[in-house]
Design an enzyme around this catalytic site. Structure first.
Site, PDB file in Angstrom:
ATOM      1  N   PHE A 141       0.862  -1.181   0.000  1.00 23.91           N
ATOM      2  CA  PHE A 141       0.000   0.000   0.000  1.00 23.91           C
ATOM      3  C   PHE A 141       0.897   1.228   0.000  1.00 23.91           C
ATOM      4  CE2 PHE A 141      -2.306   3.510   1.896  1.00 23.91           C
ATOM      5  CZ  PHE A 141      -3.446   3.514   1.103  1.00 23.91           C
TER       6      PHE A 141
ATOM      7  N   ASP B 292       9.256   2.640   1.764  1.00 26.21           N
ATOM      8  CA  ASP B 292       8.089   3.388   2.226  1.00 26.21           C
ATOM      9  C   ASP B 292       7.975   3.133   3.729  1.00 26.21           C
ATOM     10  OD1 ASP B 292       5.573   4.199   3.020  1.00 26.21           O
ATOM     11  OD2 ASP B 292       4.555   3.514   1.202  1.00 26.21           O
TER      12      ASP B 292
ATOM     13  N   LYS C 247       2.698  10.084   8.469  1.00 29.20           N
ATOM     14  CA  LYS C 247       2.022   9.608   9.674  1.00 29.20           C
ATOM     15  C   LYS C 247       2.673  10.133  10.979  1.00 29.20           C
ATOM     16  CE  LYS C 247      -0.805   5.997   7.821  1.00 29.20           C
ATOM     17  NZ  LYS C 247      -0.518   5.308   6.579  1.00 29.20           N
TER      18      LYS C 247
HETATM   19  C1  LIG Z   1      -0.729   5.557   5.139  1.00 33.76           C
HETATM   20  C2  LIG Z   1       0.264   5.069   4.168  1.00 33.76           C
HETATM   21  C3  LIG Z   1       0.453   5.699   2.925  1.00 33.76           C
HETATM   22  C4  LIG Z   1      -0.415   6.856   2.461  1.00 33.76           C
HETATM   23  O1  LIG Z   1      -0.342   7.969   3.290  1.00 33.76           O
HETATM   24  P1  LIG Z   1      -1.450   9.121   3.131  1.00 33.76           P
HETATM   25  O2  LIG Z   1      -1.008  10.147   4.122  1.00 33.76           O
HETATM   26  O3  LIG Z   1      -2.762   8.499   3.441  1.00 33.76           O
HETATM   27  O4  LIG Z   1      -1.382   9.609   1.739  1.00 33.76           O
HETATM   28  C5  LIG Z   1       1.444   5.213   2.091  1.00 33.76           C
HETATM   29  N1  LIG Z   1       2.217   4.172   2.450  1.00 33.76           N
HETATM   30  C6  LIG Z   1       2.068   3.536   3.629  1.00 33.76           C
HETATM   31  C7  LIG Z   1       2.972   2.411   3.982  1.00 33.76           C
HETATM   32  C8  LIG Z   1       1.081   3.951   4.520  1.00 33.76           C
HETATM   33  O5  LIG Z   1       0.919   3.310   5.676  1.00 33.76           O
END
Ligand SMILES: *Cc1c(COP(=O)(O)O)cnc(C)c1O
Length: 406
Positions: free
Chosen positions: A137, A222, A251
């Site tokens: 994701f 990521d 986050k």
């Molecule tokens: C939450 C998340 C995203 C997306 O972040 P947003 O602030 O919702 O755009 C991308 N990669 C990972 C691993 C995530 O947990």
């Protein structure tokens, strides 16, 4: 009409979320409280965002002090707080360059653009493809849904953005076959968050680094969910002895204030020259003030050691919980305070039962429940959370044991 009485039926928000019927009005540390005073132990932390809990005095002070000075200036001017935060991030990581964004998806967009530009600036614009992994994701923009590769997020939104090749999670042959003359980068979450708390084996991460070195590829981590202390290290990659070239974060870095960043080595960032990328809000003074305040606490000596101790205690308690509920819980997964209960049933019931027991948790995949508590929790919150999970597991187990309705 009070906020609590807004039902899904009367809402004018896009109905893209199945929202729980509670409105959290205020918070104190690991607790979130509704208008009528119902207290929830918040082990979701706004999906790993409220890294220091709710209303942390140091963060409130930093944000309100900044709010009284200046809110927004744009990137047309020098931003001392942003310079400071970027420097601190570099000093504490592999990185030498930082670009601030408002969200995780935008941090990934920057990472993707940077990896492509790196090769283009070296005379290889044909090297634009990025290999990603099943279950990933990376966000909800057009490029990041293509990177994530989940059909349910891609369908109906026109042609999938080109340039992403997805391979199975742990399949060396497929990975090697996916790397070709057009490949620019490999992109991976060290622990899949939304995908269900799947940890990438250390052996695989090391191999990704080797493949990148061998083929001149960028390695993108990521760490939007795994970062900023969540796994007990500042960033998850520190557990594995494998550093990326580019890393997206978001986050937890804002502690609840929307912000993200793309971190990179100087070499990886070498194509991102004047005018090649931009953002109106990214690096906003309010965000930078909070980001610096978050680092004051997370990087303070001993803080991450405490996170690791708390995580160990939680994990041990969860192992006992699993033994008490073998009919419901199959496995405990994850690292640090990013833990998952893999269930023997769908997770939606469990999340609702936990909420009924006064505990907020987050679903992942179809059958995993994520525990992403604020990093500031102590023994009492761990004990309380496990007691509430025990109740929820008991209720779910009772449902499972009931003979199916005729
Ligand atoms: C939450 C998340 C995203 C997306 O972040 P947003 O602030 O919702 O755009 C991308 N990669 C990972 C691993 C995530 O947990």
């Amino acid at each position: 009409m009070s906020t609590a009485s807004v039902s899904a039926a009367s809402s004018v928000l896009l109905p893209t979320y199945a929202r729980a019927p509670i409105a959290l009005e205020r918070g104190e540390g690991a607790w979130a409280i509704t208008a009528d005073g119902t207290r929830y132990l918040d082990f979701g932390a706004g999906i790993a965002v409220n890294s220091l809990g709710h209303a942390h005095p140091h963060l409130v002070e930093a944000l309100t002090a900044q709010a009284q000075r200046i809110w927004h200036t744009s990137n047309l001017y020098t931003m001392p707080e942003g310079e400071k935060l970027a420097r601190r991030l570099c000093e504490a990581t592999f990185a030498e360059r930082v670009f601030f964004t408002n969200s995780g998806a935008e941090a990934n967009e920057c990472a993707i653009k940077m990896a492509r530009k790196y090769h283009a600036a070296k005379g290889h614009p044909e090297r634009y493809r990025i290999v990603t992994f099943e279950g990933a994701f990376h966000g909800r923009t057009l490029a990041t849904i293509a990177a994530g590769g989940q059909q349910k997020y891609i369908d109906g939104f026109g042609p999938k953005v080109d340039g992403f090749d997805q391979v199975p999670f742990d399949d060396e042959t497929a990975l090697k076959a996916a790397i070709g003359p057009e490949t620019a980068a490999l992109m991976i979450e060290p622990i899949q968050g939304e995908g269900g708390l799947r940890s990438v084996p250390v052996r695989v991460l090391k191999q990704l680094r080797e493949l990148c070195d061998e083929h001149g590829l960028m390695l993108i981590f990521d760490e939007i969910q795994t970062g900023v202390g969540r796994t007990g290290k500042f960033f998850a990659y520190e557990h594995y002895g494998v550093a990326p070239d580019i890393m997206s974060i978001a986050k937890g870095i804002g502690g609840g204030f929307p912000m993200g960043a793309c971190l990179a080595t100087e070499a990886a960032a070498s194509g991102m020259t004047l005018g090649t990328h931009g953002t109106t809000f990214g690096g906003n003074p309010l965000a930078m003030a909070v980001g610096n305040a978050v680092l004051d606490i997370i990087l303070a000596p001993g803080f991450l050691d405490q996170v690791q101790k708390t995580a160990l205690r939680l994990r041990q308690s969860l192992a006992q919980l699993k033994d008490h509920h073998p009919d419901v819980i199959e496995e405990i997964r994850g690292e640090g305070l990013m833990l998952g209960l893999k269930l023997k049933t769908l997770n939606t019931d469990f999340v609702a039962q936990a909420r009924a027991a006064g505990l907020l948790v987050v679903a992942a995949g179809d059958d995993v429940v994520r525990l992403l508590p604020p990093l500031i929790i102590g023994e009492s919150e761990v004990a309380e959370a496990v007691a509430r999970l025990d109740k929820a597991a008991g209720a779910v187990g009772a449902e499972l044991a009931r003979p199916a309705a005729e």
